[in-house]
Motif scaffolding. Structure first.
Motif, PDB file in Angstrom:
ATOM      1  N   SER A   1       0.812  -1.216   0.000  1.00  0.00           N
ATOM      2  CA  SER A   1       0.000   0.000   0.000  1.00  0.00           C
ATOM      3  C   SER A   1       0.848   1.270   0.000  1.00  0.00           C
ATOM      4  N   LEU A   2       2.148   1.172   0.360  1.00  0.00           N
ATOM      5  CA  LEU A   2       3.016   2.348   0.352  1.00  0.00           C
ATOM      6  C   LEU A   2       3.431   2.756  -1.056  1.00  0.00           C
ATOM      7  N   LEU A   3       3.397   1.811  -1.968  1.00  0.00           N
ATOM      8  CA  LEU A   3       3.842   2.111  -3.331  1.00  0.00           C
ATOM      9  C   LEU A   3       2.708   2.782  -4.103  1.00  0.00           C
ATOM     10  N   PRO A   4       2.959   3.943  -4.696  1.00  0.00           N
ATOM     11  CA  PRO A   4       1.907   4.620  -5.469  1.00  0.00           C
ATOM     12  C   PRO A   4       1.354   3.727  -6.577  1.00  0.00           C
ATOM     13  N   ASP A   5       0.057   3.838  -6.837  1.00  0.00           N
ATOM     14  CA  ASP A   5      -0.591   3.002  -7.851  1.00  0.00           C
ATOM     15  C   ASP A   5      -0.003   3.222  -9.243  1.00  0.00           C
ATOM     16  N   ASP A   6       0.505   4.432  -9.488  1.00  0.00           N
ATOM     17  CA  ASP A   6       1.011   4.739 -10.827  1.00  0.00           C
ATOM     18  C   ASP A   6       2.499   4.428 -10.987  1.00  0.00           C
ATOM     19  N   ALA A   7       3.107   3.805  -9.989  1.00  0.00           N
ATOM     20  CA  ALA A   7       4.541   3.503 -10.081  1.00  0.00           C
ATOM     21  C   ALA A   7       4.783   2.367 -11.075  1.00  0.00           C
ATOM     22  N   LYS A   8       5.765   2.567 -11.952  1.00  0.00           N
ATOM     23  CA  LYS A   8       6.121   1.532 -12.920  1.00  0.00           C
ATOM     24  C   LYS A   8       7.545   1.790 -13.399  1.00  0.00           C
ATOM     25  N   PRO A   9       8.192   0.762 -13.951  1.00  0.00           N
ATOM     26  CA  PRO A   9       9.559   0.937 -14.449  1.00  0.00           C
ATOM     27  C   PRO A   9       9.664   2.087 -15.450  1.00  0.00           C
ATOM     28  N   GLY A  10      10.773   2.808 -15.353  1.00  0.00           N
ATOM     29  CA  GLY A  10      11.011   3.938 -16.229  1.00  0.00           C
ATOM     30  C   GLY A  10      10.643   5.272 -15.612  1.00  0.00           C
ATOM     31  N   GLN A  11       9.888   5.258 -14.491  1.00  0.00           N
ATOM     32  CA  GLN A  11       9.504   6.503 -13.847  1.00  0.00           C
ATOM     33  C   GLN A  11      10.545   6.914 -12.808  1.00  0.00           C
ATOM     34  N   PHE A  12      10.542   8.199 -12.487  1.00  0.00           N
ATOM     35  CA  PHE A  12      11.449   8.742 -11.480  1.00  0.00           C
ATOM     36  C   PHE A  12      10.756   8.680 -10.121  1.00  0.00           C
ATOM     37  N   ALA A  13      11.466   8.198  -9.107  1.00  0.00           N
ATOM     38  CA  ALA A  13      10.869   8.050  -7.780  1.00  0.00           C
ATOM     39  C   ALA A  13      11.830   8.537  -6.704  1.00  0.00           C
ATOM     40  N   ARG A  14      11.245   8.957  -5.606  1.00  0.00           N
ATOM     41  CA  ARG A  14      12.018   9.335  -4.427  1.00  0.00           C
ATOM     42  C   ARG A  14      11.426   8.637  -3.207  1.00  0.00           C
ATOM     43  N   ALA A  15      12.290   8.156  -2.334  1.00  0.00           N
ATOM     44  CA  ALA A  15      11.854   7.509  -1.094  1.00  0.00           C
ATOM     45  C   ALA A  15      12.623   8.111   0.071  1.00  0.00           C
ATOM     46  N   VAL A  16      11.917   8.406   1.156  1.00  0.00           N
ATOM     47  CA  VAL A  16      12.546   8.984   2.344  1.00  0.00           C
ATOM     48  C   VAL A  16      12.234   8.121   3.568  1.00  0.00           C
ATOM     49  N   ARG A  17      13.044   8.319   4.598  1.00  0.00           N
ATOM     50  CA  ARG A  17      12.961   7.537   5.835  1.00  0.00           C
ATOM     51  C   ARG A  17      13.153   6.054   5.543  1.00  0.00           C
ATOM     52  N   VAL A  18      14.258   5.778   4.861  1.00  0.00           N
ATOM     53  CA  VAL A  18      14.675   4.406   4.581  1.00  0.00           C
ATOM     54  C   VAL A  18      16.024   4.171   5.266  1.00  0.00           C
ATOM     55  N   ARG A  19      16.381   2.898   5.420  1.00  0.00           N
ATOM     56  CA  ARG A  19      17.619   2.548   6.129  1.00  0.00           C
ATOM     57  C   ARG A  19      18.498   1.700   5.226  1.00  0.00           C
ATOM     58  N   ARG A  20      19.791   2.048   5.175  1.00  0.00           N
ATOM     59  CA  ARG A  20      20.706   1.265   4.358  1.00  0.00           C
ATOM     60  C   ARG A  20      21.061  -0.033   5.064  1.00  0.00           C
ATOM     61  N   ARG A  21      20.926  -1.133   4.345  1.00  0.00           N
ATOM     62  CA  ARG A  21      21.311  -2.440   4.868  1.00  0.00           C
ATOM     63  C   ARG A  21      22.811  -2.654   4.678  1.00  0.00           C
ATOM     64  N   SER A  22      23.445  -3.329   5.597  1.00  0.00           N
ATOM     65  CA  SER A  22      24.841  -3.761   5.472  1.00  0.00           C
ATOM     66  C   SER A  22      25.731  -2.674   4.882  1.00  0.00           C
ATOM     67  N   PRO A  23      26.024  -1.607   5.629  1.00  0.00           N
ATOM     68  CA  PRO A  23      26.904  -0.547   5.113  1.00  0.00           C
ATOM     69  C   PRO A  23      28.209  -1.131   4.585  1.00  0.00           C
ATOM     70  N   GLY A  24      28.661  -0.596   3.468  1.00  0.00           N
ATOM     71  CA  GLY A  24      29.892  -1.076   2.850  1.00  0.00           C
ATOM     72  C   GLY A  24      29.661  -2.027   1.703  1.00  0.00           C
ATOM     73  N   VAL A  25      28.448  -2.601   1.631  1.00  0.00           N
ATOM     74  CA  VAL A  25      28.113  -3.521   0.546  1.00  0.00           C
ATOM     75  C   VAL A  25      27.676  -2.704  -0.670  1.00  0.00           C
ATOM     76  N   GLU A  26      28.212  -3.052  -1.819  1.00  0.00           N
ATOM     77  CA  GLU A  26      27.858  -2.359  -3.062  1.00  0.00           C
ATOM     78  C   GLU A  26      27.263  -3.347  -4.065  1.00  0.00           C
ATOM     79  N   PRO A  27      26.238  -2.940  -4.838  1.00  0.00           N
ATOM     80  CA  PRO A  27      25.515  -1.676  -4.696  1.00  0.00           C
ATOM     81  C   PRO A  27      24.683  -1.664  -3.426  1.00  0.00           C
TER      82      PRO A  27
END
Length: 318
Positions: A275-301
């Protein structure tokens, strides 16, 4: 029509003028949101004090009982509410300590008290206040706090509330207390000069306008303008740790359990309720997400984890 400034709005005005949103009038929230453990705890505190049971035997058990009554009456499943179980336990363990503070305040203890400064159009709602000879204000904190020392923001809020108390009762409170359920009570010294300086700073900031952005992690975190604030997006990648990502949606994966994972510029954002993902979200669109946490710092990508407070939106690329 004059604009009114709450403590939070004034804090934003001083910290990042662009993020400040004043109110049209001083008022309580139209409906109490009990969607988190902190709001339930505040309502329990109100019932505990107004009913007078705070002064009876075993006040901690009685404060916990108020919490349980609210949970039962609202049909809340605390097993599904983050921090609810630990908050309930802390209310019981801290109740006696809080009761002792209230006992020293004398008569006239009030909760959820709306105070205003009509001349400067400032207002605030105090969790607990007593206006007798031993003037007292208490602000209840239920969230996580790794440090016992009050932050700059907390000191601002308590000085702001002390000003409102002084305007209402004719003198500043003798005791200004932040009561953290994890750390216990911390009394903050608020001098008359600190009150005068804060009000002066707020009035000066109001006259300077609100077009300047000063991105800072603690100010930006819950800012309503964050998603579209370009100065924020230029600064956030350098924060330690950053808590936001932007880019083109590469792919979207949905599980049978209703969870969603989104690849943004090849960086996976996982653990997101569908339900957090906008209904109009699809590949090729530009998106921004805030209040997220990076998993396993140092791992790339980098890989990122979402939570219940994550926000993601589809926008035009800047």
């Amino acid at each position: 029509m004059p604009q009114w400034w709450s403590s939070t709005a004034a804090w934003r005005l001083l910290s990042c003028p662009l993020s400040a949103v004043p109110a049209n009038e001083p008022a309580r929230p139209s409906a109490q949101d009990l969607g988190n453990a902190g709001s339930v705890a505040h309502l329990a505190l109100q019932h505990w004090i107004e009913s007078g049971v705070w002064a009876r035997e075993d006040p901690g058990m009685r404060l916990q009982g108020c919490f349980d009554e609210i949970v039962a009456s609202r049909g809340i499943d605390i097993a599904r509410m983050p921090q609810a179980v630990i908050t309930r336990a802390r209310l019981k363990s801290r109740g006696k300590e809080l009761s002792a503070i209230l006992a020293g305040a004398g008569a006239g203890i009030r909760t959820e008290l709306l105070l205003t400064d009509e001349g400067n159009h400032l207002f605030g709602i105090l969790d607990v206040a007593a206006g007798g000879a031993e003037g007292l204000i208490i602000d209840l904190k239920t969230g996580r706090d790794d440090t016992a020392a009050p932050s700059r923001a907390v000191k601002h809020h308590m000085t702001f509330y002390a000003h409102l108390f002084q305007v209402t009762f004719g003198m500043p409170p003798k005791h200004v207390i932040v009561f953290n359920l994890q750390q216990g009570p911390a009394e903050i010294e608020v001098s008359p000069s600190a009150i005068t300086n804060l009000v002066g700073d707020i009035l000066t900031a109001q006259s300077n306008g609100r077009t300047l952005a000063r991105p800072q992690p603690d100010v930006c975190r819950f800012c309503t303008k964050r998603i579209t604030c370009e100065p924020h997006w230029k600064a956030v990648a350098a924060w330690d740790p950053p808590d936001a990502i932007e880019g083109t949606i590469v792919s979207i994966e949905r599980s049978s359990s209703g969870m969603v994972a989104v690849s943004i510029d090849g960086h996976w954002l996982t653990g997101m309720v569908g339900s957090l993902l906008p209904d109009d979200a699809k590949p090729g669109q530009f998106a921004r997400a805030v209040r997220v946490r990076r998993r396993s710092p140092g791992v790339e990508p980098p890989e990122w984890a979402a939570s219940s407070i994550t926000e993601i939106r589809v926008l035009r690329a800047p």
